[in-house]
Design an enzyme around this catalytic site. Structure first.
Site, short mmCIF file in Angstrom:
data_model
loop_
_atom_site.label_atom_id
_atom_site.label_comp_id
_atom_site.label_asym_id
_atom_site.label_seq_id
_atom_site.Cartn_x
_atom_site.Cartn_y
_atom_site.Cartn_z
N ASP A 67 0.78 -1.05 0.03
CA ASP A 67 0.06 0.02 -0.09
C ASP A 67 0.83 1.14 -0.07
O ASP A 67 1.94 1.22 0.27
CB ASP A 67 -0.79 0.17 1.24
N ASP A 136 -7.93 -3.26 14.26
CA ASP A 136 -9.16 -3.27 14.16
C ASP A 136 -9.15 -4.62 12.99
O ASP A 136 -10.14 -4.75 12.47
CB ASP A 136 -9.68 -2.16 13.29
N HIS A 138 -7.18 -5.01 10.31
CA HIS A 138 -7.20 -4.55 8.84
C HIS A 138 -6.01 -5.28 8.31
O HIS A 138 -4.62 -5.33 9.00
CB HIS A 138 -7.32 -3.28 8.28
N GLU A 143 -9.59 -1.94 5.32
CA GLU A 143 -10.36 -1.74 6.50
C GLU A 143 -11.83 -2.67 6.64
O GLU A 143 -11.98 -3.29 5.81
CB GLU A 143 -10.87 -0.32 6.55
C1 F6R Z 1 1.18 -1.63 6.35
C2 F6R Z 1 0.03 -2.13 6.24
C3 F6R Z 1 -0.77 -2.30 7.66
C4 F6R Z 1 0.01 -2.37 8.92
C5 F6R Z 1 -0.84 -2.33 9.88
C6 F6R Z 1 -0.13 -2.46 11.22
O1 F6R Z 1 1.95 -1.46 4.84
O2 F6R Z 1 -0.39 -2.51 5.38
O3 F6R Z 1 -1.96 -3.10 7.41
O4 F6R Z 1 0.50 -3.48 8.69
O5 F6R Z 1 -1.44 -1.02 9.96
O6 F6R Z 1 0.77 -1.31 11.53
P1 F6R Z 1 1.83 -1.39 12.57
O7 F6R Z 1 2.88 -2.50 12.18
O8 F6R Z 1 2.16 0.15 12.31
O9 F6R Z 1 1.28 -1.79 14.03
#
Ligand code: F6R
Length: 261
Positions: A67, A136, A138, A143
């Site tokens: 992403d 959450d 994702h 989301e």
């Molecule tokens: C990042 C991504 C997100 C993160 C998730 C957890 O490329 O796709 O799904 O893996 O938001 O983020 P952290 O690791 O910062 O807790």
């Protein structure tokens, strides 16, 4: 789905790095799907160490990131282009031409997303996708309520995710509302999945993903349908799992031939 509960993020990252290194040794032109955020930083450090000290060769590896924020240029301090450069790419020998991330400045977003999907197909598909998980549930930036069959597309972040990610920006208002993310269907097509989760803040999301119903309300729960998904957890992120003791027993008592797979 295999749940691997380790004492701490370093141990989990070490095991996940070994899994990736084994893939690259078996298939030097492996296609990796990569994630950003705090969670995979130690994994990337470990892979860089394996490259420098153990000769792990990335010269034929290709990568696709999950992403990118819409509206952020590649050199923006909080862009995922910049994050990957600083935390991984500058430490290994992946040829520049083999690295792909969604373009946050794409003019025609649907066309760019379709091209991204085509590039993944042209590369032969993703061999191993690294994932973190949002508090959450994702994965990527899919989301709640994301179609479990979705493809690469624009998504709107929830306020919770914007708040979770505000630490990478000067202030909450700077966190973009829109992102480009691989879809859940895209992620599910990767041949294997390595999901890392650390900290008590991820415990409910992890428990829902591993032991709850499959639901778009916890997008990571779709990984129950993946034939080769492994969760690498620390103790706090495993804290809400009902069957934690069983998973630990399974891991400790694996037949020797299954270890490291
Ligand atoms: C990042 C991504 C997100 C993160 C998730 C957890 O490329 O796709 O799904 O893996 O938001 O983020 P952290 O690791 O910062 O807790």
């Amino acid at each position: 789905m295999e749940i691997i509960i380790t004492p701490d993020p370093a141990a989990a990252s070490h095991l996940a790095a070994r899994r990736i290194a084994r893939l690259i040794r078996e298939k030097p032109d492996a296609v990796l799907g990569l994630a950003t955020g705090s969670t995979p930083v130690t994994l990337y450090k470990e892979l860089i160490r394996m490259h420098r000290e153990g000769g792990l060769d990335f010269s034929r590896v290709s990568t696709f990131n999950l992403d990118e924020y819409l509206g952020l240029a590649p050199d923006h301090a909080a862009s995922y282009h910049r994050f990957m450069e600083e935390n991984f790419f500058q430490g290994v020998n992946i040829p520049r031409g083999n690295i792909r991330l969604p373009d946050g400045l794409a003019k025609d977003v649907p066309a760019h997303c379709a091209d991204y999907e085509q590039e993944i197909r042209d590369a032969g598909g993703i061999d191993l996708q690294v994932l973190g998980i949002g508090s959450d549930g994702h994965i990527g930036f899919n989301e709640h309520g994301s179609s479990l069959a979705s493809r690469t597309r624009i998504k709107t972040l929830t306020e919770r995710t914007r708040e979770d990610n505000a630490r990478f920006f000067d202030k909450l208002e700077d966190v973009p509302h829109h992102v480009i993310t691989m879809g859940i269907g895209t992620i599910m097509e990767s041949r294997s999945v390595v999901l890392l989760a650390f900290g008590a803040g991820k415990a409910d999301a992890v428990a829902g993903a591993a032991e709850g119903p499959i639901t778009a309300s916890n997008p990571a729960s779709i990984l129950q349908m993946h034939p080769d998904a492994k969760f690498y957890l620390d103790e706090p992120s495993a804290g809400a799992l009902e069957r934690a003791e069983y998973y630990k027993w399974v891991f400790k008592n694996k037949p020797a031939w299954q270890a490291d797979q």
